[in-house]
Write a protein that holds these residues in place. Sequence first.
Motif, PDB file in Angstrom:
ATOM      1  N   LYS A 157      -0.196   6.256   0.820  1.00  0.00           N
ATOM      2  CA  LYS A 157       0.061   4.828   1.038  1.00  0.00           C
ATOM      3  C   LYS A 157      -0.883   3.982   0.192  1.00  0.00           C
ATOM      4  O   LYS A 157      -0.480   3.012  -0.436  1.00  0.00           O
ATOM      5  N   TRP A 158      -2.138   4.365   0.167  1.00  0.00           N
ATOM      6  CA  TRP A 158      -3.143   3.654  -0.627  1.00  0.00           C
ATOM      7  C   TRP A 158      -2.786   3.702  -2.115  1.00  0.00           C
ATOM      8  O   TRP A 158      -2.828   2.688  -2.801  1.00  0.00           O
ATOM      9  N   LEU A 159      -2.408   4.877  -2.609  1.00  0.00           N
ATOM     10  CA  LEU A 159      -2.034   5.026  -4.021  1.00  0.00           C
ATOM     11  C   LEU A 159      -0.808   4.180  -4.361  1.00  0.00           C
ATOM     12  O   LEU A 159      -0.800   3.454  -5.360  1.00  0.00           O
ATOM     13  N   GLY A 215       0.371   1.607  -2.822  1.00  0.00           N
ATOM     14  CA  GLY A 215       0.026   0.191  -2.709  1.00  0.00           C
ATOM     15  C   GLY A 215      -0.669  -0.361  -3.944  1.00  0.00           C
ATOM     16  O   GLY A 215      -0.673  -1.562  -4.181  1.00  0.00           O
ATOM     17  N   ARG A 216      -1.233   0.516  -4.731  1.00  0.00           N
ATOM     18  CA  ARG A 216      -1.908   0.124  -5.974  1.00  0.00           C
ATOM     19  C   ARG A 216      -1.082   0.458  -7.217  1.00  0.00           C
ATOM     20  O   ARG A 216      -1.595   0.456  -8.324  1.00  0.00           O
ATOM     21  N   GLY A 217       0.198   0.800  -6.987  1.00  0.00           N
ATOM     22  CA  GLY A 217       1.083   1.101  -8.108  1.00  0.00           C
ATOM     23  C   GLY A 217       0.814   2.454  -8.738  1.00  0.00           C
ATOM     24  O   GLY A 217       1.202   2.714  -9.870  1.00  0.00           O
ATOM     25  N   LYS A 218       0.170   3.336  -7.986  1.00  0.00           N
ATOM     26  CA  LYS A 218      -0.161   4.668  -8.497  1.00  0.00           C
ATOM     27  C   LYS A 218       0.542   5.719  -7.639  1.00  0.00           C
ATOM     28  O   LYS A 218       1.355   5.407  -6.810  1.00  0.00           O
TER      29      LYS A 218
END
Length: 150
Positions: A129-131, A133-136
């Motif tokens: 989710k974190w990745l 959310g950062r476009g990664k």
Amino acid sequence: MNGPWRTAANATLHCLTGCAIGEVLGMVIGTSLGWSTWPTVILSIALAFLFGYSLTIRPVLRAGVAFGAALSVALAADTLSITVMEIVDNAIIVAIPGAMEAGVGNWLFWVSLAIAFAVAFVVTWPVNKWLIGRGKGHAVVHKYHHEHSQ
């Protein structure tokens, strides 16, 4: 479950699928050959990365991307997710008494793998989710899935 968490769950399930194929294959090979814990774990990790990247690279190649570029996309999309999943699931399998020695015909072997995969999914889900959310992470791969489906 809202959109970003659902997307992350799908990405984590995708990661888990590749990792599980490689992990199970490595554990079955290693334990069947009577290998000790660490060679079996190393084989399992190597196969998990191989199958994890393979599942990602396939649709990117189908979208017409050259192999080198598709490999770069797969590495960027999956490396952190697979790494977290492999650390968690192998740590759990090694920590369960007797799991590595149980052998493929023993229920402890399979239950240990199932528990390890379940925990690894829960731990890796917020990472994805974190990745995303950062476009990664798998956000990088989604455009290739879309291009192929048009």
